[in-house]
Design an enzyme around this catalytic site. Structure first.
Site, short mmCIF file in Angstrom:
data_model
loop_
_atom_site.label_atom_id
_atom_site.label_comp_id
_atom_site.label_asym_id
_atom_site.label_seq_id
_atom_site.Cartn_x
_atom_site.Cartn_y
_atom_site.Cartn_z
N TYR A 109 -23.15 35.33 76.29
CA TYR A 109 -22.41 35.14 77.54
C TYR A 109 -21.44 36.29 77.71
CZ TYR A 109 -18.88 33.67 80.83
OH TYR A 109 -18.02 33.64 81.89
N GLU A 197 -20.29 37.52 86.13
CA GLU A 197 -20.69 36.74 84.98
C GLU A 197 -22.16 37.03 84.67
OE1 GLU A 197 -18.82 32.40 84.09
OE2 GLU A 197 -20.47 32.48 85.48
#
Ligand code: ADP
Ligand code: MG
Length: 388
Positions: A109, A197
């Site tokens: 992530y 993101e």
């Protein structure tokens, strides 16, 4: 302003951030053509909606041939996809991203966003990629590593190396990650993003980092500097009432409650919402008609409030400063004649020409209740919605 994954990936490519090869398609035939032109043996078809969590909801399909890409596309387009980010009503899929499947060794992530407490961007990285990062943050926050970027000195290589080592990479991979991060931070600053993101960021079998997913949210206040990016706005993804309101220069945000609010001035609008909550109910919206609202704007605001089925009653709270109370009262009476008003309305007026304003309302023959002060207004409206 939110962007679609395919738009974000096009921007990523411009900033030399590696992403899988692919393009957007609006039909099965188009998807087939794109797949045939890809240098791939496996393909991914991804629903393009302004929400994440598509993988778990069946919005990401891995297939083996261009023909299967076509079938998968036809299955997805026109479907309503319900993910943990869309709400129960879901979002209709109007387009898909067709791309070459990547060989995945590890999913990570990676995010860059503004830390409003420290007034600077922060990079967040975790080896727990591909999952709901909100869950990781709640259950095991120690697995998310952060590096803050000093706006004066910018991103520094040692910060990238630090993150790389914390994620368990050796020096060589940490250097690759650092290069990737440097480009991502440049992009973040260059397009005036408020959030980007990558979940998952993938380490391929060939030891390359690739952005497999891409989320990019732009700061609306920076859009004036990027007319090309402003064009990427997709109004089919936005709340139709909010789109309608922005056409009439009304500051409107839809909320979950059942008391419609029409207020002039953002501060008074916030205070009105607070009063409603204090009195034990929930506002259906934030609506600031502005200091110099015209009768026409009041009419449009009425139309928007009345087309929200959740609105059970309307509270009009006006402080007559620039906008005089009699002008507003005339506007409200005119609007109520044109728009079919079928729900109770409470009005609280204060300020310039308040007596004339009250008189116009009282003599209009329309079914308004005039309240005496904000407290009285919010209590009256809450007792109305509670009585349903
Ligand atoms: P969402 O976050 O909306 O669920 P993602 O883009 O993260 O959508 O995709 C979900 C999962 O699908 C990824 O975690 C990955 O395992 C797989 N996936 C997505 N794109 C690709 C791709 N190009 N190649 C291989 N697998 C992919
Ligand atoms: Mg994702």
């Amino acid at each position: 302003m939110k962007l679609h994954e395919y738009q974000a990936k096009e921007i990523f490519r411009k900033w030399e951030i590696p992403t899988p090869e692919g393009a957007v398609a609006f039909s099965g035939i188009e998807a087939l053509q794109i797949a045939k032109n890809l240098n791939a043996t496996k393909y991914v078809v991804k629903a393009q909606i302004h929400a994440g969590g598509r993988g778990k909801a069946g919005g990401v399909k891995l297939v083996d041939s261009p023909e299967e890409v076509r079938t998968a596309t036809e299955e997805l387009i026109g479907k309503r996809l319900v993910t943990h980010q869309t709400g129960p009503e879901g979002k209709e899929v109007l387009k898909v991203l067709v791309e070459a499947a990547s060989s995945i060794k590890q999913e990570l992530y990676l995010g860059v966003l503004v830390d409003r407490n420290l007034n600077r961007p922060v990079i967040m990285a975790s080896a727990e990629g591909g999952m709901e990062i909100e869950e990781v943050a709640k259950q095991s926050p120690e697995k998310i590593f952060k590096e803050w970027i000093d706006p004066l000195v910018g991103f520094r290589s040692f910060q990238g190396m630090k993150l790389g080592f914390k994620l368990g990479f050796d020096a060589k991979l940490s250097r690759k990650l650092t290069a990737f991060l440097g480009k991502l931070v440049k992009l973040f600053e260059g397009v005036d993003a408020s959030l980007t993101e990558i979940n998952p960021l993938v380490l391929t079998e060939e030891d390359e980092f690739i952005a497999l997913d891409a989320k990019l949210t732009l700061d609306d206040n920076g859009l004036a500097r990027h007319p090309d990016l402003a064009e990427l706005r997709d109004i089919t993804e936005e709340d139709p009432l909010e789109v309608e309101a922005s056409k009439h220069n009304l500051n409107y945000i839809k909320l979950d409650g059942n008391i419609g609010c029409m207020v002039n001035g953002a501060g008074l609008a916030m205070a009105t919402m607070d009063m409603i909550k204090l009195s034990g109910a929930e506002p259906a919206n934030f609506l600031d008609v502005g200091g110099g609202a015209s009768a026409e704007m009041v009419e449009n605001a009425f139309r928007i409030l009345m087309s929200d089925k959740n609105v059970k009653a309307v509270l009009i709270n006006i402080f007559g400063g620039i906008l005089r109370c009699d002008t507003l009262a005339t506007g409200v009476v005119e609007a109520a004649k044109k728009v079919h008003v079928d729900r109770p309305i409470i009005i609280r007026l204060e300020g310039t020409n308040v007596e004339e304003g009250r008189k116009i309302l009282n003599e209009s023959g329309l079914d308004f209740q005039v309240a005496d002060g904000m407290k009285d207004a919010s209590e009256k409206i809450v007792s109305i919605v509670k009585s349903f």
